[in-house]
Structure formats: structure tokens, C-alpha cells
Design a protein around this motif. Structure first.
Motif, PDB file in Angstrom:
ATOM      1  N   PHE A  49      -6.468   4.925  13.771  1.00 34.97           N
ATOM      2  CA  PHE A  49      -5.241   4.391  13.188  1.00 34.97           C
ATOM      3  C   PHE A  49      -4.186   4.207  14.302  1.00 34.97           C
ATOM      4  O   PHE A  49      -3.578   3.140  14.444  1.00 34.97           O
ATOM      5  CB  PHE A  49      -4.766   5.384  12.118  1.00 34.97           C
ATOM      6  N   PHE A  57       7.374   6.988  14.316  1.00 33.64           N
ATOM      7  CA  PHE A  57       6.339   7.963  13.962  1.00 33.64           C
ATOM      8  C   PHE A  57       5.912   7.850  12.504  1.00 33.64           C
ATOM      9  O   PHE A  57       5.954   8.806  11.745  1.00 33.64           O
ATOM     10  CB  PHE A  57       6.835   9.384  14.290  1.00 33.64           C
ATOM     11  N   ALA A  58       5.542   6.643  12.084  1.00 33.57           N
ATOM     12  CA  ALA A  58       5.045   6.433  10.721  1.00 33.57           C
ATOM     13  C   ALA A  58       4.160   5.191  10.736  1.00 33.57           C
ATOM     14  O   ALA A  58       4.652   4.068  10.815  1.00 33.57           O
ATOM     15  CB  ALA A  58       6.202   6.254   9.745  1.00 33.57           C
ATOM     16  N   ALA A  73       1.953   3.204   8.870  1.00 31.17           N
ATOM     17  CA  ALA A  73       1.936   1.991   8.068  1.00 31.17           C
ATOM     18  C   ALA A  73       3.191   1.157   8.324  1.00 31.17           C
ATOM     19  O   ALA A  73       3.120  -0.074   8.409  1.00 31.17           O
ATOM     20  CB  ALA A  73       1.815   2.345   6.588  1.00 31.17           C
ATOM     21  N   ALA A 103       3.525  -2.697   9.783  1.00 31.16           N
ATOM     22  CA  ALA A 103       4.283  -3.733   9.073  1.00 31.16           C
ATOM     23  C   ALA A 103       5.318  -4.354  10.010  1.00 31.16           C
ATOM     24  O   ALA A 103       5.482  -5.581  10.052  1.00 31.16           O
ATOM     25  CB  ALA A 103       4.959  -3.136   7.846  1.00 31.16           C
ATOM     26  N   VAL A 114      10.549  -1.528   7.389  1.00 30.45           N
ATOM     27  CA  VAL A 114      10.172  -0.177   7.846  1.00 30.45           C
ATOM     28  C   VAL A 114      10.689   0.860   6.845  1.00 30.45           C
ATOM     29  O   VAL A 114       9.969   1.771   6.434  1.00 30.45           O
ATOM     30  CB  VAL A 114      10.752   0.097   9.252  1.00 30.45           C
ATOM     31  N   VAL A 126       8.781   0.767   3.456  1.00 33.11           N
ATOM     32  CA  VAL A 126       7.448   1.371   3.569  1.00 33.11           C
ATOM     33  C   VAL A 126       7.553   2.895   3.653  1.00 33.11           C
ATOM     34  O   VAL A 126       6.688   3.622   3.177  1.00 33.11           O
ATOM     35  CB  VAL A 126       6.691   0.803   4.790  1.00 33.11           C
ATOM     36  N   ASN A 127       8.644   3.398   4.223  1.00 35.17           N
ATOM     37  CA  ASN A 127       8.786   4.842   4.410  1.00 35.17           C
ATOM     38  C   ASN A 127       9.553   5.544   3.295  1.00 35.17           C
ATOM     39  O   ASN A 127       9.785   6.749   3.377  1.00 35.17           O
ATOM     40  CB  ASN A 127       9.463   5.133   5.753  1.00 35.17           C
ATOM     41  N   PRO A 136      -4.956  -4.655   8.272  1.00 34.47           N
ATOM     42  CA  PRO A 136      -5.076  -4.582   6.811  1.00 34.47           C
ATOM     43  C   PRO A 136      -6.106  -3.553   6.345  1.00 34.47           C
ATOM     44  O   PRO A 136      -5.943  -2.971   5.272  1.00 34.47           O
ATOM     45  CB  PRO A 136      -5.491  -6.008   6.403  1.00 34.47           C
ATOM     46  N   VAL A 169      -6.587  -0.629   7.580  1.00 34.78           N
ATOM     47  CA  VAL A 169      -5.897   0.666   7.518  1.00 34.78           C
ATOM     48  C   VAL A 169      -5.023   0.738   6.259  1.00 34.78           C
ATOM     49  O   VAL A 169      -5.003   1.739   5.553  1.00 34.78           O
ATOM     50  CB  VAL A 169      -5.059   0.904   8.790  1.00 34.78           C
ATOM     51  N   PHE A 170      -4.322  -0.361   5.962  1.00 35.34           N
ATOM     52  CA  PHE A 170      -3.522  -0.391   4.727  1.00 35.34           C
ATOM     53  C   PHE A 170      -4.418  -0.121   3.520  1.00 35.34           C
ATOM     54  O   PHE A 170      -4.069   0.640   2.621  1.00 35.34           O
ATOM     55  CB  PHE A 170      -2.831  -1.747   4.553  1.00 35.34           C
ATOM     56  N   VAL A 223      -5.447   3.480   3.100  1.00 33.12           N
ATOM     57  CA  VAL A 223      -4.375   4.346   2.606  1.00 33.12           C
ATOM     58  C   VAL A 223      -4.039   4.004   1.152  1.00 33.12           C
ATOM     59  O   VAL A 223      -3.653   4.859   0.369  1.00 33.12           O
ATOM     60  CB  VAL A 223      -3.121   4.230   3.499  1.00 33.12           C
TER      61      VAL A 223
END
Lengths: 235, 114
Positions: free
Chosen positions: A25, A51-52, A54, A58, A76, A79-80, A169, A171-172, A175
Motif C-alpha cells: 500500500f 499519514f493517511a 487512501a 485521492a 483529503v 476521505v479522512n 483503485p 487498494v481502494f 479497503v
């Protein structure tokens, strides 16, 4: 018996197998960043500062498409948003720590650190909160940074025919699947995805933020209409 | 490809703002605990759907768009590779296994369509 050192070690032991999944990842995040032309220093800085994973992917994609800076930042943060939920749920366990500790532990808060630590805290009240959590969260941080650096170094040399960009994608997807735990979250995913297709042509690349908001609303409507089917804490 | 419209300063600012904002989200309730009783239930309900909605919105366009248009046919190798990866993700819930399966499927299909 429970001591800071043994609690730290216990955290490291539990997180060790998960680190194997973090490596690819992180490498994808590093490689994708240099792939869209982000300089190496900033590619690594994204991992240290944000440090995130996904949200970094993006952001990288939007930077590659030349989206406005504000849209990248907004994406960002959207997504967080889930970290607010983690923060709320883990807060009682950190309540007695100093402000400095709270800040440090908050910086290290990730999906995995949250899920693993909370499980242990609820089962074993004796555990040292900060040391067990550090044992889980710090190896995750270190592995993420190292994997990003490797990705930056390797990514620039991967031939285009390998379609390495498709790893993003994937990895998305990896998750997303565990995040769909019932019919309501399924509805959020379906409507979010469909809206993202429909909104793809919107100006300033605000399609993603729009799709996220519509998807969340759909999940809430579905939950009211259908019920959750099963009770399950979000992990 | 270059990070076309992003000059160095803007990109640094984006990284900084994204990082500070993300930290604020993570620290929010940890810092406020004791001063604020609990997450408002409505907010908590909404937050439950964030991962599914956001990840799907990130993922789906990547699979269905090709060459600037919708490509919902078997000739789009990303659709098939995505389906294989989804099946593996469902079975294993493992990022590495999903990556391997999806990339492998994409390479096989593009090779076969060659």
C-alpha cells in the motif's frame, strides 16, 4: 504482569502481520505520486505530514488531473472524516494523558491502530493505554514511511505497460469491501459509486466530494428504511 | 506527465493543509474529551457511512472510464480485473492478496486481448 514494556511488545506482536499488507500500500502511494510528476521530496512529505493512505492516493490522483488546490485539500479531509469517529471512540482511554501525549497519539491514529487497540482496551482494562497503543501505531507509522520511500525510488523505473497505476483503485477496493458490513453501508457504496460516475464531468473535479455526500445520505436513508440488519461496530 | 498546474509552493501548501486538517480530525475528540460529552448521535450515524461512500466514489470511476468515456463492456480489462479483485477482497479481506489478484488479472486480460 502488565508493564509498559510488555504492553508495548504485545502491541508490536499483534500488528506485525498487518505490516505486510501496509508495505505494498505504501509503495503504491510513493510510486503513484512520482507517477503523476510529484517530486520525491513532496511524495515522501505527504506520507509524513498527512499519514493517511487512501486520502493520499485521492490527492495524488487529483494533482495528476490538475484539480484546484482547494478541491485537493477538501478531498483529503472528506476521505479522512472517519477519523473523527475513531477519535471519539478512543478518547475515553486517553482522557488522563497530558496534552502532549494526546497530540502525539492522535497523530498516529489510523484505521488499524484504532481497531487493534480498542479491542484490547475493552477486553483488558489493566493494559497501559499509551504503551500498547504505541506498540501498534509506531510500527505502522515506520513501515508506512519506509514503504513510501521505496515506492518513490522504484516507481520512477516501472514501465508504463505494467499498468502499475491500477494498483491505486485496487487498494481502494481492498479497503472498501470490509467497510460494507450491512445493507445500509452497501447502499452508501452503491449510490456513492453511481453518483461518482454521473458527477465525473463536474467542474473543478468536485465529483468525488459530491458523490461522498450523496452516498452518505443514501446510507442514512437506507438505514432508516431497512434497519441495519445486524449490529456491528464500525472497525 | 508532470504535475502540470501545481507549482512547488502550492503543492507544499496542499500537503500542509491536508496534514493539519487530518491531524485536527484525529485529535478532535481526544483533545475535547471531558469538555464534550459524546459525539452527537446524528453525526455518528453519518460518519458510519463515510468509508463505504468515499471509497466507492474513488474506485468506481477508475474502473468504468477508459479513454475519456464510459466503457461498460468486456473489452475494458479493468472491469474484469476489478471483479476478480473484488472476489478476492471479499474472501480474504487482505490488501496484498487483492493487489496481486487484480494486477494479475489485468495483465492476463491485456495480454489475451493483446
Amino acid at each position: 504482569m502488565s508493564s509498559p514494556r510488555s504492553d508495548f511488545r504485545a502491541g508490536v506482536r499483534v500488528v506485525a502481520p498487518i505490516l505486510l499488507g501496509v508495505i505494498p500500500f505504501g509503495m503504491v502511494a510513493g510510486a503513484a505520486a512520482v507517477g503523476v510528476g510529484i517530486p520525491a521530496a513532496q511524495a515522501v512529505a505527504m506520507s509524513v505530514v498527512i499519514f493517511a493512505g487512501a486520502s493520499q492516493l485521492a490527492a495524488i490522483e487529483l494533482v495528476g488531473r490538475g484539480a484546484p488546490a482547494l478541491v485537493v485539500v477538501a478531498t483529503v479531509l472528506v476521505v479522512n472524516l472517519r477519523h473523527v469517529m475513531y477519535s471519539a471512540s478512543i478518547a475515553p482511554h486517553f482522557a488522563r494523558l497530558s496534552a502532549r501525549w494526546k497530540a502525539g497519539l492522535s497523530y498516529l491514529l489510523t484505521d488499524q491502530a484504532y481497531a487493534i487497540s480498542l479491542m484490547r482496551f475493552e477486553r483488558e482494562p489493566e493494559t497501559s493505554r499509551r504503551w500498547y497503543y504505541l506498540g501498534v501505531a509506531f510500527p505502522l507509522w515506520l513501515t508506512w514511511q519506509a514503504a513510501t520511500v521505496v515506492g518513490v525510488l522504484v516507481g520512477a523505473r516501472v514501465p508504463e505497460g505494467w499498468h502499475l497505476e491500477f494498483a491505486v483503485p485496487l487498494v481502494f477496493l481492498a479497503v472498501l469491501v470490509p467497510a460494507v458490513t450491512d445493507r445500509a453501508t452497501g447502499a452508501a457504496a452503491l449510490v456513492g459509486g453511481a453518483t461518482a460516475i454521473a458527477a465525473n464531468g463536474l467542474p473543478y473535479n468536485i465529483g468525488l466530494v459530491t458523490a461522498a455526500v450523496v452516498g452518505i445520505a443514501a446510507g442514512m436513508v437506507a438505514e432508516s428504511a431497512l434497519g441495519t440488519g445486524e449490529e456491528r461496530e464500525v472497525s | 506527465m508532470a504535475a502540470s498546474d501545481f507549482d512547488t509552493i502550492v503543492l507544499w501548501l496542499v500537503i500542509l493543509a491536508g496534514g493539519v486538517g487530518t491531524f485536527a480530525l484525529r485529535a478532535s475528540f481526544v483533545a475535547l474529551f471531558g469538555r464534550l460529552d459524546d459525539v452527537p448521535p446524528r453525526v455518528e450515524r453519518a460518519l458510519r457511512f463515510v468509508p463505504a461512500a468515499v471509497l466507492s466514489a474513488l474506485l468506481v470511476p477508475e474502473l468504468v472510464f477508459a479513454d475519456g468515456g464510459l466503457a461498460l463492456s468486456p473489452a475494458n480489462p479493468k472491469l474484469l480485473a476489478g471483479a476478480v479483485a473484488a472476489a478476492v477482497a471479499w474472501r480474504t479481506e487482505d490488501i496484498l492478496a487483492t493487489l496481486v489478484a487484480g494486477m494479475g488479472a489485468l495483465w492476463l486480460v491485456t495480454f489475451a486481448l493483446g
